[in-house]
Design an enzyme around this catalytic site. Structure first.
Site, mmCIF file in Angstrom:
data_model
loop_
_atom_site.group_PDB
_atom_site.id
_atom_site.type_symbol
_atom_site.label_atom_id
_atom_site.label_comp_id
_atom_site.label_asym_id
_atom_site.label_seq_id
_atom_site.Cartn_x
_atom_site.Cartn_y
_atom_site.Cartn_z
ATOM 1 N N GLY A 177 0.710 -1.300 -0.313
ATOM 2 C CA GLY A 177 0.036 0.473 -0.113
ATOM 3 C C GLY A 177 0.872 1.060 -0.071
ATOM 4 O O GLY A 177 0.775 2.611 -0.507
ATOM 5 N N ARG A 180 6.973 -0.269 -2.727
ATOM 6 C CA ARG A 180 7.597 -1.181 -3.688
ATOM 7 C C ARG A 180 9.223 -1.692 -3.234
ATOM 8 O O ARG A 180 9.983 -0.598 -3.099
ATOM 9 C CB ARG A 180 7.612 -0.438 -5.232
ATOM 10 C CG ARG A 180 5.913 -0.086 -5.742
ATOM 11 C CD ARG A 180 6.100 -0.201 -7.339
ATOM 12 N NE ARG A 180 4.982 0.848 -8.037
ATOM 13 C CZ ARG A 180 4.130 -0.162 -8.875
ATOM 14 N NH1 ARG A 180 4.754 -1.078 -9.097
ATOM 15 N NH2 ARG A 180 2.771 0.133 -9.126
ATOM 16 N N ASP A 442 0.787 -5.474 9.839
ATOM 17 C CA ASP A 442 0.898 -6.335 8.548
ATOM 18 C C ASP A 442 1.447 -7.480 7.954
ATOM 19 O O ASP A 442 2.034 -7.621 7.706
ATOM 20 C CB ASP A 442 1.567 -4.726 7.465
ATOM 21 C CG ASP A 442 0.790 -4.895 5.873
ATOM 22 O OD1 ASP A 442 -0.152 -5.862 6.265
ATOM 23 O OD2 ASP A 442 1.688 -4.334 4.997
#
Length: 631
Positions: A177, A180, A442
Site C-alpha cells: 500500500g 514497492r 501488517d
C-alpha cells in the site's frame, strides 16, 4: 703575434720528448657520454630528473584529475540528453572514446566511482549556477533561454540520485500500500540487496525527521528472525503538473482492487511489471476534483491550479527521476505543508492525455499548455537484506503438492514439524519487536521470508507509524466516506487484519496476534483453490474452523481460535504463546532436540578440527626446537 707564436713553438720543441707535459687547455670539456649529466645541486628533490630513460611522469593527483574529467563528461551527457537511459548510453560512449584516445583510464570510468562522480556533478551544477547569476546583469532580459536551461538543470538533478548512481535495479520483488520493493545490485561491492521505496506526501521538516527517526529504530533491530536493515535515506521526486490552461483532473486510481482482485494480486505481484511500462497514480487532492474530461471554467485564466497528486512513472528499462536529500539537508526545508517549486517549461499547443515516460521521452516529448508546476515530493529508500523466498511462496508450493497427492496418508503435505518450526520462529520474532515497543501491523505471508538452506524465518516490511504523511497508492474510502472492506483503514490486508484495524479504532500489539492466528491456520490447512482459502479465512471472524483441521490438529485449532478472538484483550501475547503447549508437545520437543543435537555435532566437529590444527602447529614448533634450526 707571429713572434709570440714562434716562441711557443720553440719552447715546445726544446721540451719535446717522452717526459714532456702538455699545457692544459683554456676550456676543459667533459668527456662525451650518452647519458647527459646535469648539476642538480640547486634543484628540489621532488623535481630531480630520474636517471632512467625518459618516461611519462605519473603524479598522485592524476586519478583525481581523470575523475573530474569523467564527471564533466557525465554532466554534459545529462545536460544535453535529458532522458536518463540515453544519457547513460551517451556517457559510456564518450568514456570509450576518451579511453581509446589515451586520455582516460577505464578504471576511473567504472561504476565503483559513481557516488564520487555524483558529488562532482552537484558541485559543477552549483558552480555553473552561481557563475550565471553573477554574469546576469539585466533583470528585464528574455528569460525563455534561462527557463530552458533551468529545465535542463532539473533534468540533470533528477538523475543525480544515490539510488540511480549506487545501485543497479534488477527486478521488482513486490508492492504494498505504501511502496514497492526492488532487488538491486550495489555497484561498489557487487552484492544484492532489497530496497523499498516509499512515496511521502508533501511533508514538513518535522514530518521528515519523524520518518527518519522511526526508520532508524527499525534499522537498529538485531534479531535472527528480523530482516536486516542496512541504511535509509530520502530523495526528492520531481512531479510536473500543468498549471494555467489545464483543468483539474481527477485521475483514476489504478491500484484500487476488488476482493477478488486483491487475492489475485497476491499471486501476480512478481509479474506485475513484466510489461513495457506502467503508471501508478496516487490520490489527487485538489480543492474541487473534477472527473476526467470535465473542465473547470473558473480556472481557465492565469490562476494556478495546484496539485498534490504524486505521479510515479515506471518503465521496464528506466527508473524514477529522483534527487537525493540527505538528513542534513532537512534543515533547509520550509515548514509549509508541501514543498514545491515553480518550473516553467516551453509552451506547446498540444497536451497528450496519456502522460508516459519511456526511453524515447525527452523534453521535446513532455510538453504542456502554458506554465507548469513541479512539486517536490519525497521518496524514502530503505536498504534491507535480500530475502527472495516468502512464506507466501512456500505455502503456495505446499498447496500445489497437496493437490497433486491422491493418497493423503502417502503424502504428508502438511509437514507439521516444518510448519511448527516456521511458526515458532515467527512468534519469537514478533515477541522481540513487541518487546522493543514496535507493532508490525501488517503481518501476512508475503511480508514473512524464509532465508537460507535451513529456511530461517525473517520478518520484514514493517509498517510506519506515521502513516498520515505517507502517500497511499489507493483511496480506501468509498464515495460515502465509509471504509470499504477491501483493505484496512491503516495498513494491512483484510484477511489478516484484526477487527479493530478494519474498524479504524485503536489497536496495539494484540492486533499482530490476530494476524498470527490467521497465518497459523494457513500453515496447517492446505487449500485447493483461492476461493476456498478466502472463505475459510473470512470465516475465522465468526469463529468458524474447518472440521478436518480440528480433528487433525486439535492443539493448533485451539490456539487459532484464541488468537482470532474479536476482543483483543482475550488474545494471548507472544510470550504466552511461546510458553504454551503449542510448542511443548512430545513431537515438537523431539524435533527441537534433534535440531539442537545436529547443531552441537557441527560445533563439536569444528572444535575437533581446530584442536587438530593447534596440535599440528605445536608439533612443528617442537620439531624445530629439537633440530636446532627452525623451519
Amino acid at each position: 703575434m707571429q713572434g709570440g707564436n714562434s716562441g711557443v713553438r720553440k719552447r715546445e720543441e726544446e721540451g719535446g720528448g717522452e717526459g714532456a707535459v702538455a699545457a692544459p687547455p683554456a676550456i676543459d670539456f667533459p668527456a662525451e657520454s650518452s647519458d647527459l649529466k646535469y648539476d642538480e645541486s640547486d634543484v628540489p628533490a621532488e623535481l630531480q630528473v630520474l636517471k632512467e630513460p625518459l618516461q611519462q611522469p605519473t603524479f598522485p593527483f592524476a586519478v583525481a584529475n581523470q575523475l573530474l574529467l569523467v564527471s564533466l563528461l557525465e554532466h554534459l551527457s545529462h545536460v544535453h540528453e535529458p532522458n536518463p537511459l540515453r544519457s547513460r548510453q551517451v556517457f559510456k560512449l564518450l568514456c570509450q572514446t576518451f579511453i581509446k584516445m589515451g586520455l582516460l583510464s577505464s578504471f576511473t570510468c567504472s561504476d565503483e566511482f559513481s557516488s564520487l562522480r555524483l558529488h562532482h556533478n552537484r558541485a559543477i551544477t552549483h558552480l555553473m549556477r552561481s557563475a550565471k547569476e553573477r554574469v546576469r546583469q539585466d533583470p528585464c532580459e528574455d528569460v525563455s533561454h534561462i527557463q530552458k536551461i533551468r529545465s535542463r538543470e532539473v533534468a540533470f538533478e533528477a538523475q543525480t540520485s544515490r539510488y540511480l548512481n549506487e545501485f543497479e535495479e534488477v527486478a521488482i520483488l513486490g508492492k504494498g500500500g505504501y511502496g514497492r520493493v526492488y532487488k538491486v545490485r550495489n555497484k561498489l561491492d557487487g552484492q544484492y540487496y532489497a530496497i523499498k521505496k516509499i512515496l511521502i506526501k508533501g511533508a514538513t521538516k518535522t514530518d521528515c525527521m519523524k520518518v527518519l527517526r522511526e526508520v532508524k529504530v527499525l534499522a537498529g533491530l538485531q534479531h535472527p528472525n528480523i530482516v536486516g536493515y542496512h541504511t535509509a535515506w530520502i530523495e526528492h521526486v520531481h512531479v510536473i503538473q500543468p498549471r494555467a490552461d489545464r483543468a483539474a483532473i481527477e485521475l483514476p486510481t489504478l491500484e484500487v482492487l476488488s476482493d477478488q482482485e486483491e487475492d489475485r494480486e497476491q499471486y501476480d505481484v512478481k509479474n506485475d511489471e513484466s510489461s513495457s511500462s506502467s503508471i501508478v497514480f496516487a490520490e489527487p487532492t485538489p480543492e474541487k476534483g473534477k472527473r476526467f474530461g470535465e473542465s473547470d471554467t473558473e480556472n481557465q485564466n492565469d490562476k494556478s491550479v495546484k496539485y498534490t497528486t504524486s505521479l510515479v512513472i515506471r518503465d521496464s528499462g528506466e527508473l524514477e527521476s529522483t534527487l537525493e536529500l540527505q538528513e542534513n539537508d532537512l534543515a533547509g526545508l520550509s515548514t509549509s505543508s508541501i514543498m514545491e517549486q515553480q518550473l516553467p517549461l516551453r509552451r506547446n499547443s498540444h497536451l497528450d492525455d496519456s502522460f508516459t515516460s519511456t526511453e524515447e521521452s525527452s523534453e521535446e516529448n513532455v510538453n504542456f499548455l502554458g506554465q507548469t508546476e513541479a512539486q517536490y515530493h519525497l521518496m524514502l529508500h530503505i536498504q534491507m537484506q535480500l530475502c527472495e523466498l516468502s512464506l507466501w511462496d512456500w505455502i503456495a508450493e505446499r498447496n500445489k503438492r497437496s493437490r497433486e497427492c491422491v493418497d493423503e496418508s502417502a503424502c504428508p503435505y502438511v509437514m507439521a514439524n516444518v510448519a511448527t518450526k516456521i511458526f515458532q520462529e515467527l512468534v519469537e520474532g514478533v515477541f522481540y519487536i513487541h518487546n522493543m515497543g514496535i507493532v508490525h501491523r501488517d503481518l501476512k505471508p508475503r511480508n514473512i521470508f524464509l532465508h537460507g538452506p535451513d529456511q530461517q524465518v525473517k520478518i520484514g516490511d514493517f509498517g510506519l507509524a506515521c502513516t498520515d504523511i505517507l502517500q497511499k497508492n489507493a483511496d480506501w474510502t468509498n464515495r460515502n466516506g465509509k471504509r470499504t472492506p477491501t483493505h484496512t483503514s491503516r495498513v494491512g490486508t483484510c484477511l489478516y487484519a484484526s477487527p479493530e484495524q478494519l474498524e479504524g479504532s485503536e489497536y496495539d500489539a494484540k492486533s499482530d496476534m490476530y494476524s498470527l492466528g490467521v497465518i497459523l491456520l494457513e500453515l496447517f490447512q492446505p487449500f485447493g483453490t483461492e476461493m476456498e482459502r478466502a472463505e475459510v479465512l473470512t470465516g475465522l471472524r465468526t469463529g468458524q474452523l474447518p472440521e478436518s483441521l480440528s480433528k487433525r490438529c486439535p492443539v493448533q485449532a485451539k490456539y487459532i481460535q484464541h488468537l482470532t478472538r474479536r476482543n483483543s484483550s482475550q488474545r494471548p501475547s507472544a510470550v504466552q504463546l511461546l510458553q504454551s503447549e503449542l510448542f511443548q508437545t512430545s513431537g515438537n520437543v523431539n524435533f527441537t532436540l534433534q535440531m539442537k543435537i545436529i547443531e552441537q555435532e557441527k560445533e563439536i566437529a569444528e572444535l575437533k578440527k581446530q584442536l587438530n590444527l593447534l596440535s599440528q602447529d605445536k608439533g612443528v614448533r617442537d620439531d624445530g626446537k629439537d633440530g636446532g634450526v627452525p623451519v
